[in-house]
Design a protein around this motif. Sequence first.
Motif, short mmCIF file in Angstrom:
data_model
loop_
_atom_site.label_atom_id
_atom_site.label_comp_id
_atom_site.label_asym_id
_atom_site.label_seq_id
_atom_site.Cartn_x
_atom_site.Cartn_y
_atom_site.Cartn_z
N ASP A 38 5.20 -21.21 19.57
CA ASP A 38 6.53 -21.19 18.95
C ASP A 38 7.00 -20.06 18.84
O ASP A 38 8.26 -19.87 19.35
N LYS A 39 6.49 -18.91 18.69
CA LYS A 39 6.89 -17.64 18.71
C LYS A 39 7.38 -17.08 20.13
O LYS A 39 8.54 -16.48 20.20
N SER A 42 10.44 -19.05 20.86
CA SER A 42 11.76 -18.60 20.36
C SER A 42 12.18 -17.23 21.00
O SER A 42 13.47 -17.12 21.16
N GLN A 46 15.97 -16.91 22.98
CA GLN A 46 16.94 -15.91 22.66
C GLN A 46 17.03 -14.91 23.66
O GLN A 46 18.27 -14.69 23.91
#
Length: 117
Positions: A38-39, A42, A46
Amino acid sequence: MTTPEWLKPGIYGALLGAAFVGIVGFSWGGWMTGGGADKMASEMAQDEVIAALVPFCLDRSRTDNERIAKLATIREASSFKRRDAVMEAGWATMPGSDGPNRELAQACIEGLELDAS
């Protein structure tokens, strides 16, 4: 429950093998936890959003009436203050946002240097 003597080496081998596979998989095999995935997703999202907004920043710099003065201010600023100068120029502020975006300002600097040469 008692385990037969002949079965104990197999059980120990299976436990050690599972631990070894887990350690090797997470260390060198490229496995990751859901939180790590998930990190990473993300961060990639971005980065892609910033890359998509750089043309908007460059267009705002091209259509700014005070472009020459602001570019001179950005060029005169030290390398670690240029991002702040772009943010103060207003080119890294997206419509509807409260303030400028630091990552967009940094990416815009790289585009401005290419644009200026």
